[in-house]
Design a protein around this motif. Structure first.
Motif, short mmCIF file in Angstrom:
data_model
loop_
_atom_site.label_atom_id
_atom_site.label_comp_id
_atom_site.label_asym_id
_atom_site.label_seq_id
_atom_site.Cartn_x
_atom_site.Cartn_y
_atom_site.Cartn_z
N SER A 20 103.91 -0.34 90.57
CA SER A 20 105.06 -0.36 89.67
C SER A 20 105.85 0.93 89.77
O SER A 20 105.29 2.02 89.98
CB SER A 20 104.62 -0.57 88.23
OG SER A 20 105.71 -0.43 87.34
N THR A 21 107.17 0.83 89.57
CA THR A 21 108.04 2.00 89.52
C THR A 21 108.50 2.30 88.10
O THR A 21 109.39 3.10 87.89
CB THR A 21 109.27 1.80 90.43
OG1 THR A 21 109.98 0.62 90.01
CG2 THR A 21 108.86 1.67 91.88
N GLY A 22 107.89 1.63 87.12
CA GLY A 22 108.23 1.93 85.74
C GLY A 22 109.38 1.13 85.18
O GLY A 22 110.04 1.56 84.24
N GLY A 23 109.65 -0.05 85.73
CA GLY A 23 110.75 -0.88 85.27
C GLY A 23 110.29 -1.98 84.32
O GLY A 23 109.41 -1.78 83.48
N GLN A 24 110.90 -3.15 84.46
CA GLN A 24 110.58 -4.27 83.57
C GLN A 24 109.13 -4.68 83.68
O GLN A 24 108.51 -5.07 82.68
CB GLN A 24 111.49 -5.46 83.89
CG GLN A 24 111.25 -6.67 82.99
CD GLN A 24 112.16 -7.84 83.35
OE1 GLN A 24 113.36 -7.66 83.53
NE2 GLN A 24 111.58 -9.03 83.48
N ASP A 25 108.55 -4.58 84.87
CA ASP A 25 107.14 -4.96 85.01
C ASP A 25 106.24 -4.09 84.14
O ASP A 25 105.31 -4.58 83.50
CB ASP A 25 106.71 -4.90 86.49
CG ASP A 25 107.11 -3.60 87.17
OD1 ASP A 25 107.69 -2.72 86.52
OD2 ASP A 25 106.85 -3.48 88.39
N THR A 26 106.54 -2.78 84.08
CA THR A 26 105.77 -1.88 83.22
C THR A 26 105.97 -2.22 81.75
O THR A 26 105.01 -2.24 80.96
CB THR A 26 106.17 -0.42 83.49
OG1 THR A 26 105.88 -0.10 84.85
CG2 THR A 26 105.42 0.53 82.58
N HIS A 27 107.21 -2.48 81.38
CA HIS A 27 107.53 -2.85 79.99
C HIS A 27 106.71 -4.07 79.57
O HIS A 27 106.08 -4.07 78.51
CB HIS A 27 109.02 -3.12 79.87
CG HIS A 27 109.47 -3.52 78.51
ND1 HIS A 27 110.14 -2.68 77.66
CD2 HIS A 27 109.35 -4.70 77.83
CE1 HIS A 27 110.40 -3.30 76.53
NE2 HIS A 27 109.93 -4.53 76.60
N VAL A 28 106.72 -5.10 80.40
CA VAL A 28 106.02 -6.35 80.05
C VAL A 28 104.52 -6.11 79.99
O VAL A 28 103.84 -6.58 79.07
CB VAL A 28 106.37 -7.45 81.06
CG1 VAL A 28 105.49 -8.67 80.87
CG2 VAL A 28 107.84 -7.84 80.93
N ALA A 29 103.97 -5.38 80.95
CA ALA A 29 102.53 -5.13 80.97
C ALA A 29 102.08 -4.37 79.73
O ALA A 29 101.07 -4.73 79.09
CB ALA A 29 102.15 -4.36 82.24
N GLU A 30 102.79 -3.33 79.37
CA GLU A 30 102.34 -2.49 78.26
C GLU A 30 102.61 -3.17 76.92
O GLU A 30 101.82 -3.01 75.98
CB GLU A 30 103.00 -1.12 78.36
CG GLU A 30 102.53 -0.41 79.63
CD GLU A 30 102.98 1.03 79.74
OE1 GLU A 30 103.95 1.42 79.05
OE2 GLU A 30 102.37 1.77 80.53
N LEU A 31 103.70 -3.94 76.82
CA LEU A 31 103.94 -4.69 75.60
C LEU A 31 102.87 -5.77 75.42
O LEU A 31 102.34 -5.96 74.32
CB LEU A 31 105.33 -5.32 75.63
CG LEU A 31 105.66 -6.26 74.47
CD1 LEU A 31 105.50 -5.56 73.13
CD2 LEU A 31 107.07 -6.82 74.63
N ALA A 32 102.55 -6.49 76.49
CA ALA A 32 101.53 -7.54 76.39
C ALA A 32 100.19 -6.95 75.94
O ALA A 32 99.51 -7.52 75.08
CB ALA A 32 101.38 -8.24 77.74
N ALA A 33 99.82 -5.80 76.50
CA ALA A 33 98.55 -5.17 76.12
C ALA A 33 98.58 -4.76 74.65
O ALA A 33 97.58 -4.92 73.92
CB ALA A 33 98.28 -3.97 77.01
N ALA A 34 99.71 -4.22 74.19
CA ALA A 34 99.81 -3.79 72.79
C ALA A 34 99.75 -4.99 71.84
O ALA A 34 99.17 -4.89 70.75
CB ALA A 34 101.11 -3.01 72.58
N LEU A 35 100.33 -6.11 72.23
CA LEU A 35 100.27 -7.32 71.40
C LEU A 35 98.85 -7.88 71.34
O LEU A 35 98.41 -8.36 70.29
CB LEU A 35 101.25 -8.37 71.94
CG LEU A 35 102.73 -8.06 71.75
CD1 LEU A 35 103.58 -9.01 72.58
CD2 LEU A 35 103.13 -8.12 70.28
N VAL A 36 98.14 -7.82 72.45
CA VAL A 36 96.74 -8.26 72.45
C VAL A 36 95.93 -7.38 71.50
O VAL A 36 95.06 -7.86 70.76
CB VAL A 36 96.16 -8.22 73.88
CG1 VAL A 36 94.64 -8.39 73.84
CG2 VAL A 36 96.79 -9.31 74.73
N ASP A 37 96.21 -6.07 71.51
CA ASP A 37 95.50 -5.15 70.60
C ASP A 37 95.72 -5.52 69.14
O ASP A 37 94.88 -5.22 68.28
CB ASP A 37 95.96 -3.71 70.85
CG ASP A 37 95.36 -3.11 72.11
OD1 ASP A 37 94.38 -3.68 72.62
OD2 ASP A 37 95.88 -2.08 72.58
#
Length: 404
Positions: A20-37
């Motif tokens: 990843s270069t820190g774009g939308q893919d990073t946003h989606v990955a980190e948001l999904a992980a935070a929602l699972v938490d």
């Protein structure tokens, strides 16, 4: 809640693979992980291509990634994805009816929004949309060089009215959407977060010359990121070095057109001995470069959100940013950093010289910036706010329509 996240062209698996270069893919990955938490069940839907395996991938962070067969199973540029969006939406509708019905769908980017609205209308699933970047802004920025489809603004206007809620990331985006014709009443302002596990003040520091102040700038090597303005500003700070992180890996920089243009510009400005291009680095290593800097310059011409400014602030680095888009929200001028007009190397050079010469101001900015990150820009806070948005739209019952 059951949350479906649609990210047609940007898979969160690139983050887990280190690509990843820190774009939308990073946003989606980190948001999904935070929602699972927070206890939610999250499925992310992305288009299958030649780099992905068919079926479902369970991630270490607890969410699942499903690869949707839409269009040929090969990598496609963005302008070739639009004709396959209907197929993507039909697959979603069938999957939601037959296998896993979400309580809400959150689409990321406008093409994902088209697919989500298509599926939502056929299944009764409410849809939340985040644009990430607007075609009107891209058109204004790039002019005749804009390669987006001519009808993109019309799609974005219609989607803003069709979605149950539009999640915006900055005040600038609100104004852009209102001008486009999207009702303000449909919008919720929820800034994205920054990964505080990776980006923090303590940790390894990239090597540097302690006798020379370091100005850092980070991002893709594109014209609109403002790297040329940073290079043109450096004569105003004759004692400092400028380190540019981003672009292809270091070994490919000599053949990269953008890198060669920046190197030639540095020579013409008389600062070639003080400008270093590092190339792209793994995301896990990026924080060491932030921590090595005396200040971070984020000088894009336009920026929907401004993640690099947030990452630098989270590492305890004072920021000089251009007064555009999301940066104008994240950097409070005179409190957490300095704002300058875009495409103005003279103003940028003055700000760099002033801040490098004021140790107390840099310390105050860095301290206030870190407090702002922790209070407003964590992924935990983002997930909390979005959970409220999801709950609000999920309470509005909507009948499903017959499949087309």
């Amino acid at each position: 809640m059951r949350i479906a996240m649609i990210s047609e062209h940007a898979s969160p698996l690139t983050v887990l693979s280190g690509r990843s270069t820190g774009g939308q893919d990073t946003h989606v990955a980190e948001l999904a992980a935070a929602l699972v938490d927070r206890g939610h069940e999250v499925h992310v839907y992305t288009r299958r291509d030649s780099t992905t395996l068919p079926g479902t991938v369970a991630t270490p962070d607890g969410y699942e990634v499903l690869h949707v067969p839409a269009g040929p199973p090969r990598l496609l540029p963005g302008d070739e994805l639009l004709p396959h969006t209907g197929e993507f939406g039909r697959w979603l509708a069938g999957h939601w009816r037959d296998a896993w019905l979400p309580d809400v769908a959150h689409a990321h980017f406008w093409r994902s929004g088209l697919a989500a609205v298509h599926a939502g209308r056929r299944t009764g699933v409410p849809v939340v949309l985040t644009y990430h970047a607007l075609g009107t802004a891209q058109r204004r920025l790039r002019g005749v060089r804009d390669t987006g489809p001519p009808g993109r603004a019309g799609y974005e206007r219609a989607l803003g009215r069709a979605a149950d809620r539009v999640v915006v990331q900055s005040q600038d985006e609100i104004g852009e959407l209102v001008r486009l014709g999207v009702p303000r009443s449909r919008m919720s302002l929820v800034p994205a977060g920054v990964n505080e596990r990776i980006f923090r003040p303590d940790g390894p520091v990239a090597p540097r010359d302690p006798a020379r102040p370091r100005v850092l700038t980070v991002g893709r090597l594109t014209e609109s990121m403002g790297f040329e303005e940073v290079v043109r500003a450096m004569p105003a700070a004759p004692e400092a070095e400028c380190v540019i992180v981003g672009g292809p890996p270091a070994e490919k920089l000599p053949t990269d057109g953008s890198a060669r243009r920046l190197t030639a510009l540095a020579r013409s400005c008389g600062v070639a001995d003080r400008v270093r291009l590092i190339g792209g680095v793994p995301r896990e290593e990026l924080s060491s470069w932030y921590r090595s800097a005396d200040l971070l310059v984020a000088a894009p011409w336009h920026e929907p959100f401004g993640l690099t400014a947030l990452e630098g602030m989270a590492c305890g680095v004072p920021v000089i940013g251009t007064d555009v888009g999301g940066i104008a929200d994240t950097v409070i001028d005179g409190l957490t950093g300095d704002l300058v007009p875009p495409r103005d190397p003279r103003a940028l050079g003055t700000a760099i010289r002033r801040l490098l010469g004021d140790n107390v101001r840099r310390f105050v900015y860095a301290t206030a910036a870190l407090d702002r990150i922790r209070s407003r820009y964590s992924w935990r806070r983002c997930a909390e706010q979005l959970s409220l948005v999801y709950e609000a739209v999920a309470t509005v019952a909507r009948p499903a329509t017959a499949a087309a």
